[in-house]
Enzyme design. Structure first.
Site, PDB file in Angstrom:
ATOM      1  N   ASP A 155       0.817  -1.217   0.000  1.00 26.59           N
ATOM      2  CA  ASP A 155       0.000   0.000   0.000  1.00 26.59           C
ATOM      3  C   ASP A 155       0.854   1.271   0.000  1.00 26.59           C
ATOM      4  O   ASP A 155       0.345   2.354  -0.247  1.00 26.59           O
ATOM      5  CB  ASP A 155      -0.921   0.025   1.225  1.00 26.59           C
ATOM      6  N   ARG A 182      -0.345  -9.251  -5.155  1.00 22.51           N
ATOM      7  CA  ARG A 182       0.559  -9.248  -4.009  1.00 22.51           C
ATOM      8  C   ARG A 182       1.285 -10.581  -3.817  1.00 22.51           C
ATOM      9  O   ARG A 182       2.216 -10.671  -3.035  1.00 22.51           O
ATOM     10  CB  ARG A 182      -0.233  -8.770  -2.820  1.00 22.51           C
TER      11      ARG A 182
HETATM   12  O1  LIG Z   1      -6.796 -10.157   3.135  1.00 21.91           O
HETATM   13  P1  LIG Z   1      -5.659  -9.772   3.992  1.00 21.91           P
HETATM   14  O2  LIG Z   1      -4.557 -10.744   4.024  1.00 21.91           O
HETATM   15  O3  LIG Z   1      -6.105  -9.376   5.361  1.00 21.91           O
HETATM   16  O4  LIG Z   1      -4.991  -8.482   3.356  1.00 21.91           O
HETATM   17  C1  LIG Z   1      -5.710  -7.388   2.841  1.00 21.91           C
HETATM   18  C2  LIG Z   1      -5.031  -6.116   3.132  1.00 21.91           C
HETATM   19  O5  LIG Z   1      -3.655  -6.103   2.889  1.00 21.91           O
HETATM   20  C3  LIG Z   1      -3.264  -4.816   2.461  1.00 21.91           C
HETATM   21  O6  LIG Z   1      -2.751  -4.904   1.182  1.00 21.91           O
HETATM   22  C4  LIG Z   1      -2.156  -4.317   3.293  1.00 21.91           C
HETATM   23  O7  LIG Z   1      -1.055  -5.179   3.131  1.00 21.91           O
HETATM   24  C5  LIG Z   1      -4.504  -3.955   2.447  1.00 21.91           C
HETATM   25  O8  LIG Z   1      -4.568  -3.031   1.409  1.00 21.91           O
HETATM   26  C6  LIG Z   1      -5.579  -4.989   2.350  1.00 21.91           C
HETATM   27  O9  LIG Z   1      -6.769  -4.539   2.885  1.00 21.91           O
END
Ligand SMILES: O=P(O)(O)OC[C@H]1O[C@](O)(CO)[C@@H](O)[C@@H]1O
Ligand SMILES: Nc1ncnc2c1ncn2[C@@H]1O[C@H](COP(=O)(O)OP(=O)(O)OP(=O)(O)O)[C@@H](O)[C@H]1O
Ligand SMILES: [Mg+2]
Length: 531
Positions: free
Chosen positions: A303, A457
């Site tokens: 982010d 990601r």
């Molecule tokens: O689904 P998870 O693993 O909780 O991750 C989601 C979150 O991770 C993030 O990318 C932060 O790393 C946020 O933008 C997102 O809401």
């Protein structure tokens, strides 16, 4: 413009006179007041540190009529950015480093290999990098970040990262731990790999990976993973984290007990805002217990929501990966009759991924981020503009950050294991509203929604992130051997620096709607203000 020039004149053409008696003269002009820079003892440092807690970046407490305010500001700034060191609380002595740069300079002289001693290979303790590099002539300058009402130039120096000539650990006796917390992010494996390589170069023999984030430090069922060059050699070729990640469950006292019981001397903690808050609490608890443990963070967040840094690792890769989703949405939209493509990208509280992905693709007509409120309905709403785009271009592509427009979606009132709010799905909501709207006005529209969230990601780091990860990982190890603790590594104005943890997590870094970058994004998309 008139008032801007006046402010400039007051500030620079007719400044108060002040002579500085400090080692480093901070101002380029003479002042008749004597502003001595006080020599601070450790105790004064601590007192000032508590005072600093009240001086926010906005400096509401500064008296700018005081002719010496800059000196005071800079003293306070130096204290805020002073790096916590193990010697602050422990009677430890340094030893010459084992991280040799000599063999890098081997050269052949008359056929023989001659080693040259490079005298400039180490970073000096007093080396600094400038945190802010633009000198704004007026508060009205685009994107001006001002300290005083005149937006005067004030140098803000932070500590340069890198290997020191003296170290505070015996490498042969060190046990180092690495842990990756929070969500996944491209580049985690690259950082782990570089930390292991660099530790081994210092001579460290015991390196362990802690499994599944902070969980691995309190869940007895999760064994340490032994790490050495052969184990990590190729891990950068895949995304994810060799060690696994997790959210939640961080009991600081239990974690510090575990660090103590395992005999860990250095812990490298990779994570975002939450992880850094945890790491700072671990550092403070280790200090309280007078443990010789160096706690060093490496900021990990796609982010890009960590303060003061040019960017965090994984962000570039996420933006690049988002291009695939945007391009698919664009092709679908262009190929359909009245096609509308919608892409939702990550960004809980910060719209950096959406903004940069929109800018780099050049295919986005509407970019919506959490920092900029917008209307969906009404004459200035998103739907009206979509109608216009369909009329004029025949298709449209939107990019929305997950944290945008949360007022429109139903609150979940729930949090994840780490306490982060679970957001309503703005992507699905927008898709439904767009379909409903075009049905209502009797105009056909073919809406295609793409949510590439986890695809952007889970991939491996791109080339620029791989370099960033490499340097951050190496500097994390140099920081630990230098005896610092409670710090994080970052890149500021393209230079690598160490920063105290509290300074980078005072709030999540967000897109400034008045910044040049957001204006550039608006120029690129051509979107109006949606309110
Ligand atoms: O689904 P998870 O693993 O909780 O991750 C989601 C979150 O991770 C993030 O990318 C932060 O790393 C946020 O933008 C997102 O809401
Ligand atoms: N204020 C806090 N104090 C101590 N520990 C915390 C704090 N906030 C979060 N943590 C712990 O830090 C770990 C990671 O936090 P979180 O899940 O918020 O991810 P993050 O580091 O912010 O990364 P991401 O960018 O993926 O959200 C969790 O184990 C969580 O329990
Ligand atoms: Mg977080």
């Amino acid at each position: 413009m008139a008032s801007a020039s006046l402010i400039y004149a007051v500030n620079f053409i007719n400044p108060p006179k002040c002579i500085l008696h400090s080692k480093r003269d901070y101002f380029s002009f003479n002042m008749s007041y004597t502003c001595t820079k006080s020599k601070t003892s450790q105790r004064q440092m601590r007192n000032k540190q508590s005072r600093m807690a009240t001086i926010a970046a906005g400096n509401q407490e500064m008296d700018f009529t005081d002719p010496c305010w800059k000196t005071k500001f800079q003293e306070d700034f130096e204290l805020r950015f002073n790096l916590p060191h193990l010697k602050d609380v422990l009677p430890i002595k340094p030893r010459p480093t084992t991280f040799s740069l000599k063999n890098r300079n081997a050269r052949l002289v008359n056929g023989a290999n001659v080693l040259e001693d490079r005298k400039n290979g180490y970073v000096n303790e007093d080396d600094r990098a400038l945190l802010k590099v633009i000198r704004y002539s007026s508060p009205t300058s685009a994107g001006a970040e001002c300290i005083d009402p005149d937006c005067s130039w004030v140098e803000q120096w932070v500590h340069r990262a890198g290997p020191r000539e003296e170290i505070f650990f015996e490498p042969g006796e060190v046990k180092a731990g690495i842990v990756t917390c929070g969500g996944l992010c491209p580049g985690l494996n690259d950082v782990i790999r570089q930390i292991v390589f660099t530790l081994e170069l210092y001579g460290v023999k015991k390196i362990v990976g802690i499994q599944y984030g902070y969980r691995g430090l309190f869940d007895r069922g999760l064994a340490e993973i032994e790490l050495f060059r052969e184990v990590v050699q190729n891990i950068n070729l895949a995304g994810g984290s060799l060690l696994g990640v997790s959210r939640g469950g961080a009991d600081i006292s239990e974690i510090v007990d575990s660090i103590q019981a395992r005999g860990i001397d250095m812990i490298f903690i990779l994570g975002g805002n939450g992880t850094h808050a945890g790491a700072n609490a671990i550092h403070n608890e280790c200090r309280r217990r007078k443990m010789k443990v160096s706690v060093i963070c490496v900021p990990k967040t796609i982010d890009n929501d960590i303060l003061l840094m040019d960017k965090t690792f994984g962000f570039d890769t996420a933006v690049e990966e988002a291009q695939r989703a945007i391009n698919s949405a664009y092709i679908e939209a262009r190929s359909a009759y009245h096609g509308i493509g919608l892409v939702k990208l990550m960004g809980r509280s910060s719209g950096f991924i959406a903004m940069h992905a929109s800018l780099s693709s050049g295919q986005i007509d509407i970019c919506l981020i959490p920092e900029v409120p917008f209307q969906i309905e009404g004459p200035y709403g998103v739907l009206r503009h979509l109608e216009h785009l369909i009329e004029t271009k025949g298709s449209a592509v939107l990019c929305v950050a997950e944290g945008a427009g949360q007022d429109f979606v139903e609150k979940t009132n729930s949090t994840d294991a780490s306490g982060n709010a679970r957001l309503g799905d703005i992507g699905v909501y927008l898709q439904q509203q767009i379909k409903k709207h075009f049905r209502r006005i009797g105009v056909p529209a073919d809406v295609k929604y793409i949510d590439p969230t986890y695809m952007i990601r889970a991939c491996r780091a791109n080339a620029s992130d791989a370099v960033l990860c490499t340097v951050l990982g190496q500097n994390a190890v140099h920081g630990a051997f230098a005896g610092f603790s409670g710090i994080t590594v970052g890149i500021c104005n393209s230079h690598y620096v160490y920063l105290p943890i509290p300074e980078v997590i005072a709030s999540p870094r967000v897109v400034d709607p008045d910044s040049r970058m957001w204006h550039r994004c608006l120029t690129s998309t051509g979107q109006p203000d949606f309110n």
